[in-house]
Design a protein around this motif. Structure first.
Motif, PDB file in Angstrom:
ATOM      1  N   VAL A 175      -3.407  12.600   3.827  1.00  0.00           N
ATOM      2  CA  VAL A 175      -2.418  11.514   3.819  1.00  0.00           C
ATOM      3  C   VAL A 175      -2.219  11.036   2.381  1.00  0.00           C
ATOM      4  N   PRO A 176      -1.063  10.463   2.067  1.00  0.00           N
ATOM      5  CA  PRO A 176      -0.799   9.984   0.703  1.00  0.00           C
ATOM      6  C   PRO A 176      -1.758   8.865   0.300  1.00  0.00           C
ATOM      7  N   PHE A 177      -2.091   8.833  -0.977  1.00  0.00           N
ATOM      8  CA  PHE A 177      -2.994   7.811  -1.505  1.00  0.00           C
ATOM      9  C   PHE A 177      -2.366   7.170  -2.739  1.00  0.00           C
ATOM     10  N   PHE A 178      -2.399   5.827  -2.795  1.00  0.00           N
ATOM     11  CA  PHE A 178      -1.842   5.095  -3.920  1.00  0.00           C
ATOM     12  C   PHE A 178      -2.866   4.068  -4.409  1.00  0.00           C
ATOM     13  N   SER A 179      -2.904   3.871  -5.718  1.00  0.00           N
ATOM     14  CA  SER A 179      -3.801   2.865  -6.299  1.00  0.00           C
ATOM     15  C   SER A 179      -3.050   2.103  -7.386  1.00  0.00           C
ATOM     16  N   PRO A 180      -2.110   1.237  -7.002  1.00  0.00           N
ATOM     17  CA  PRO A 180      -1.296   0.510  -7.979  1.00  0.00           C
ATOM     18  C   PRO A 180      -2.128  -0.542  -8.725  1.00  0.00           C
ATOM     19  N   PHE A 181      -1.749  -0.791  -9.986  1.00  0.00           N
ATOM     20  CA  PHE A 181      -2.523  -1.708 -10.817  1.00  0.00           C
ATOM     21  C   PHE A 181      -1.850  -3.055 -11.031  1.00  0.00           C
ATOM     22  N   SER A 182      -0.719  -3.276 -10.382  1.00  0.00           N
ATOM     23  CA  SER A 182      -0.066  -4.582 -10.470  1.00  0.00           C
ATOM     24  C   SER A 182       0.715  -4.813  -9.192  1.00  0.00           C
ATOM     25  N   ALA A 183       1.073  -6.065  -8.947  1.00  0.00           N
ATOM     26  CA  ALA A 183       1.844  -6.398  -7.753  1.00  0.00           C
ATOM     27  C   ALA A 183       3.218  -5.717  -7.782  1.00  0.00           C
ATOM     28  N   ALA A 184       3.803  -5.614  -8.987  1.00  0.00           N
ATOM     29  CA  ALA A 184       5.117  -4.967  -9.114  1.00  0.00           C
ATOM     30  C   ALA A 184       5.017  -3.480  -8.791  1.00  0.00           C
ATOM     31  N   ASP A 185       3.966  -2.807  -9.298  1.00  0.00           N
ATOM     32  CA  ASP A 185       3.757  -1.385  -8.988  1.00  0.00           C
ATOM     33  C   ASP A 185       3.510  -1.196  -7.486  1.00  0.00           C
ATOM     34  N   PHE A 186       2.760  -2.114  -6.913  1.00  0.00           N
ATOM     35  CA  PHE A 186       2.473  -2.076  -5.485  1.00  0.00           C
ATOM     36  C   PHE A 186       3.764  -2.131  -4.676  1.00  0.00           C
ATOM     37  N   ALA A 187       4.642  -3.064  -5.018  1.00  0.00           N
ATOM     38  CA  ALA A 187       5.913  -3.207  -4.314  1.00  0.00           C
ATOM     39  C   ALA A 187       6.760  -1.945  -4.448  1.00  0.00           C
ATOM     40  N   GLU A 188       6.740  -1.335  -5.633  1.00  0.00           N
ATOM     41  CA  GLU A 188       7.519  -0.117  -5.860  1.00  0.00           C
ATOM     42  C   GLU A 188       6.985   1.037  -5.016  1.00  0.00           C
ATOM     43  N   CYS A 189       5.673   1.173  -4.934  1.00  0.00           N
ATOM     44  CA  CYS A 189       5.079   2.222  -4.090  1.00  0.00           C
ATOM     45  C   CYS A 189       5.461   2.037  -2.624  1.00  0.00           C
ATOM     46  N   LEU A 190       5.391   0.807  -2.156  1.00  0.00           N
ATOM     47  CA  LEU A 190       5.749   0.514  -0.762  1.00  0.00           C
ATOM     48  C   LEU A 190       7.215   0.835  -0.497  1.00  0.00           C
ATOM     49  N   ARG A 191       8.054   0.550  -1.477  1.00  0.00           N
ATOM     50  CA  ARG A 191       9.491   0.768  -1.330  1.00  0.00           C
ATOM     51  C   ARG A 191       9.798   2.253  -1.158  1.00  0.00           C
ATOM     52  N   ARG A 192       9.016   3.097  -1.811  1.00  0.00           N
ATOM     53  CA  ARG A 192       9.249   4.535  -1.763  1.00  0.00           C
ATOM     54  C   ARG A 192       8.487   5.232  -0.629  1.00  0.00           C
ATOM     55  N   ASP A 193       7.549   4.516  -0.029  1.00  0.00           N
ATOM     56  CA  ASP A 193       6.669   5.093   0.985  1.00  0.00           C
ATOM     57  C   ASP A 193       7.423   5.235   2.312  1.00  0.00           C
ATOM     58  N   GLY A 194       7.321   6.403   2.902  1.00  0.00           N
ATOM     59  CA  GLY A 194       7.999   6.628   4.188  1.00  0.00           C
ATOM     60  C   GLY A 194       7.072   6.620   5.381  1.00  0.00           C
ATOM     61  N   ALA A 195       5.820   6.187   5.201  1.00  0.00           N
ATOM     62  CA  ALA A 195       4.854   6.210   6.297  1.00  0.00           C
ATOM     63  C   ALA A 195       5.167   5.136   7.334  1.00  0.00           C
ATOM     64  N   GLU A 196       4.753   5.411   8.575  1.00  0.00           N
ATOM     65  CA  GLU A 196       4.897   4.409   9.633  1.00  0.00           C
ATOM     66  C   GLU A 196       3.861   3.301   9.487  1.00  0.00           C
ATOM     67  N   LEU A 197       2.670   3.683   9.041  1.00  0.00           N
ATOM     68  CA  LEU A 197       1.569   2.741   8.927  1.00  0.00           C
ATOM     69  C   LEU A 197       0.955   2.840   7.539  1.00  0.00           C
ATOM     70  N   MET A 198       1.044   1.767   6.789  1.00  0.00           N
ATOM     71  CA  MET A 198       0.495   1.716   5.440  1.00  0.00           C
ATOM     72  C   MET A 198      -0.795   0.904   5.498  1.00  0.00           C
ATOM     73  N   LEU A 199      -1.920   1.550   5.263  1.00  0.00           N
ATOM     74  CA  LEU A 199      -3.228   0.913   5.366  1.00  0.00           C
ATOM     75  C   LEU A 199      -3.723   0.539   3.970  1.00  0.00           C
ATOM     76  N   ILE A 200      -4.011  -0.747   3.765  1.00  0.00           N
ATOM     77  CA  ILE A 200      -4.269  -1.276   2.424  1.00  0.00           C
ATOM     78  C   ILE A 200      -5.686  -1.824   2.341  1.00  0.00           C
ATOM     79  N   ASP A 201      -6.477  -1.229   1.470  1.00  0.00           N
ATOM     80  CA  ASP A 201      -7.840  -1.698   1.211  1.00  0.00           C
ATOM     81  C   ASP A 201      -7.812  -2.646   0.015  1.00  0.00           C
ATOM     82  N   THR A 202      -8.646  -3.671   0.049  1.00  0.00           N
ATOM     83  CA  THR A 202      -8.711  -4.632  -1.048  1.00  0.00           C
ATOM     84  C   THR A 202     -10.159  -4.788  -1.507  1.00  0.00           C
TER      85      THR A 202
END
Length: 207
Positions: free
Chosen positions: A60-87
């Motif tokens: 499955v795709p893996f993302f590790s954004p380093f800012s809130a803006a990068d995070f939003a951009e990754c989500l915008r491009r993500d086509g998954a039905e379920l985005m699971l976010i670890d903090t």
């Protein structure tokens, strides 16, 4: 048919990363849903690497954004039905990091429907539990995942506080195995569990 993000919040050692992997195994491997992984843990490299390993195993795709803006951009491009976010695990006393986590949650909510699940270990003391709930209530959380159920003799305090804060349980985790050791929450079964463990605790104390 709708995209949804699920963010796991909670203190260090609660079991967020393992819980996220269990959820991914259930929804991706068993229910065949399109899932993606996000790590917002910028403090523990081992946790991020562990999640990245799980993502590779499950393909499955893996993302590790380093800012809130990068995070939003990754989500915008993500086509998954379920985005699971670890903090990252955050102490209830660390207001700066709690504020930072709130920024990430706000960025996510602008892009996709978000559920925030507070992950709590069943062996947490009752006094500490109240402090944790108060701290994370600032961010807002929708449900509670209770982990390490197999390591605790009494979970009544968690049920009482969940009722006080009017938050339902989403899952119970009763072990470390992935994809196993995950339980759906049923009110009757939860009541039986509280009752049986209360009796066990009283018996062990000679009450």
């Amino acid at each position: 048919g709708e995209c949804r993000a699920v963010m796991l919040l909670g203190p260090t050692g609660a079991g967020k990363t393992t819980s996220l992997a269990k959820l991914a195994a259930r929804y991706h491997l068993m229910d065949e849903r399109e899932v993606s992984f996000y790590s917002l843990d910028h403090y523990r490299l081992a946790a991020t690497e562990q999640l990245k390993t799980y993502a590779g195993v499950m393909d499955v795709p893996f993302f590790s954004p380093f800012s809130a803006a990068d995070f939003a951009e990754c989500l915008r491009r993500d086509g998954a039905e379920l985005m699971l976010i670890d903090t990252s695990g955050i102490s209830h006393r660390d207001q700066d990091r709690l504020d930072q986590l709130r920024e990430y949650a706000a960025a996510c909510e602008q892009e996709v429907r978000l559920e925030k699940h507070l992950v709590l270990a069943a062996n947490t003391s009752a006094t500490m539990l109240e402090k944790i709930l108060l701290a994370y209530d600032q961010i807002g959380f929708d449900k509670i995942i209770l982990t390490k159920v197999d390591e605790s003799d009494f979970i009544g305090a968690f049920v009482e506080l969940a009722d006080k804060y009017n938050r339902p349980f989403s899952f119970l985790m009763n072990g470390q195995d992935v994809p196993g050791n995950i339980m759906d929450v049923d009110s009757k079964e939860l009541a039986k569990m509280v009752w049986s463990r209360s009796d066990s605790g009283n018996a062990s104390q000679g009450i």
